[in-house]
Enzyme design. Sequence first.
Site, PDB file in Angstrom:
ATOM      1  N   HIS A 191       0.744  -1.236   0.046  1.00 51.25           N
ATOM      2  CA  HIS A 191      -0.188  -0.098   0.083  1.00 51.25           C
ATOM      3  C   HIS A 191       0.883   1.223   0.160  1.00 51.25           C
ATOM      4  O   HIS A 191       0.874   1.876  -1.189  1.00 51.25           O
ATOM      5  CB  HIS A 191      -0.894   0.001   0.994  1.00 51.25           C
ATOM      6  CG  HIS A 191      -1.983  -1.197   1.284  1.00 51.25           C
ATOM      7  ND1 HIS A 191      -2.612  -1.780   0.034  1.00 51.25           N
ATOM      8  CD2 HIS A 191      -2.168  -2.201   2.222  1.00 51.25           C
ATOM      9  CE1 HIS A 191      -3.303  -2.813   0.505  1.00 51.25           C
ATOM     10  NE2 HIS A 191      -2.920  -3.021   1.647  1.00 51.25           N
ATOM     11  N   ASP A 218      -4.749  -8.389  -3.193  1.00 50.02           N
ATOM     12  CA  ASP A 218      -5.166  -8.193  -1.650  1.00 50.02           C
ATOM     13  C   ASP A 218      -6.433  -8.905  -1.418  1.00 50.02           C
ATOM     14  O   ASP A 218      -6.462 -10.144  -1.339  1.00 50.02           O
ATOM     15  CB  ASP A 218      -5.083  -6.533  -1.604  1.00 50.02           C
ATOM     16  CG  ASP A 218      -5.179  -6.475  -0.276  1.00 50.02           C
ATOM     17  OD1 ASP A 218      -4.861  -7.296   0.724  1.00 50.02           O
ATOM     18  OD2 ASP A 218      -5.068  -5.226   0.192  1.00 50.02           O
TER      19      ASP A 218
HETATM   20 ZN   LIG Z   1      -3.213  -6.883   2.548  1.00 51.76          ZN
END
Ligand SMILES: [Zn+2]
Length: 454
Positions: free
Chosen positions: A267, A318
Site C-alpha cells: 500500500h 489483496d
Molecule cells: Zn493485505
Amino acid sequence: MKQRSLLARHALLPDGWRENVLIEWDGDGAITAVKTGVDGVPAAHFVIPGMVNLHSHAFQRAMAGLAETAGDTADSFWTWRELMYRFAGRITPEQLEAVAAQLFVDCLRHGFTSVCEFHYLHRAPDGAMYARPAEMAERVAHAASRTGMGLTMLPVLYSHGGFGGQALSERQQRFNSDVEQVLGFVDALSSLRGGQFEVGAAPHSLRAASMAQIGELTNALPAGRPIHIHIAEQQAEVDACLAHSGQRPVAWLLDHIKVDQRWCLVHATHLDEAETGALAASGAVAGLCPSTEGNLGDGLFPLTDFLAAGGRIGIGTDSHVGHSAVEELRWLEYGQRLRRQRRNIAVDGQQRRVGDYLWQAALRGGAQASGRHVGALAVGRRADLLVLDDAHPNLAGAAAADVLNLLVFAGNDNLVRDVLVGGNTVIEDGRHPDQAAIAARYSTVLAQLRELTP
Ligand SMILES: [Zn+2]
C-alpha cells in the site's frame, strides 16, 4: 514428451517487442534460451510474460462482494475488517485450500502466474496451534501446486492489536504469532522451496509487530528472502503512528530498519514528500493494490512523484475484489488521471505507451518482491508466458506496439488465451483442466461459510 519451447510471432522481451522469438526451457521450467528472428511457423501470435500478484490473502476471495451494503455508521476500512474477522475466525484448513484453489484458477485465467501470499491465518479457530504448525500455509501451497500457480509464501508476524504493544483482541487470536514461531513456519515450509515456490516472511504492520520484533525477524531470516509489510494504508493508521512515535509510518520504519531490495511495502498509500523520495531510494518495492485500495477507500498513492524519484512498483489483488492484472493496472492509471485531471500518467522519457510502461514496471517490481526468478522472458527466469487471443476483435489488426495498450485499456473481455507456468500449460483456450471440480468444491465451501456468517 513435455513441451520445451514456443515460437512466437511477437514476444515482449525486457527491452521491448521482438519478432519470431523462440523461447526454450528446461525440464524444471527455467528458460534456457531466447532467440529472435527464428524461421518457422509460430505457435502463438502475441506472447507476454505472466504477471506477478505481489499481495494476496487467499481466504478473502470468499468474501469479495459481501461488504458492499451500507450500514448504519460511516462505512470504512474498519467496518469491512469486522466481516473479514468473521470469515477468518471460522475457515478450516480444507475450506482454505478450496478457496485458494479457486482464487489461483481465477488469477491464472486473468494473467497472473505468481502470487505472494501474505499469510496470517496460523492457528485453529480456538487459538490453538495445529498439530502441523504450518498446516494452513501448507494448504495454500498445495492449492498453488495443484493449480500450477507459482507461489511466494510469507508467514506473517502478528503479535499485537495496536501500536505500543497492545494486546490482541479475541478475534485476532488465530493470527497470534511471535518471531520464533514465524521462523518455525519459514523452516517448516522450506522443504517445499524450488522453482515454483519460495518462502519469505512478513511483519503484518507497525500496529501488529513492534520495531524490535521486526528487526529480530528480518535479521534472522535467511539472506535474500523477501520481506513484506502492510504500511500507511489508512489515514487513521498514520495518525495512530504519529501519536505513538511522533513519526509517520514509512519514515518511522526507514529510520529504524535497514529497508532495501528485499522489502515490499504494501500500500504505502499515505506518503509525504520526504517519505516518497526515501522509499524510492531504498530500492524497496511499493506493493500497490488499486482495486482493493479503491474498494476500501484507502486513498491514492503518489505514483507520479514516486516514479519520478526512481521508485519501484508492483501490483497485487489483496482482498480479491478483483483478480485480473489488467484491472489493477487500469485502476492504478485511472486513479492518477482522476486526481490530476490529466491523461497518460505512467510513462517516462523512453516509454511513452502507458500499457507497456505499467506492464513492464509491474513485472520488474513484482519479480523483485516475489524473490523468485520470474517476470521476464530471459534466460534463467521461469517460463511463465501468456499467449493472447489474437483472434479477439480487441486485437484485430493490432501492431505489437499497441497490444499492451489494447490489453490494459480496451474493454473487459479477457484476452488471455493460454497460460504457461514454469513451461507447463495450465490454461488452454481460457480454461483450467480442473476448473469445474475446483469451482464445485468452492461453491460447497461458500455455502458453508455463508451459513455461519450473518
Ligand atoms: Zn493485505
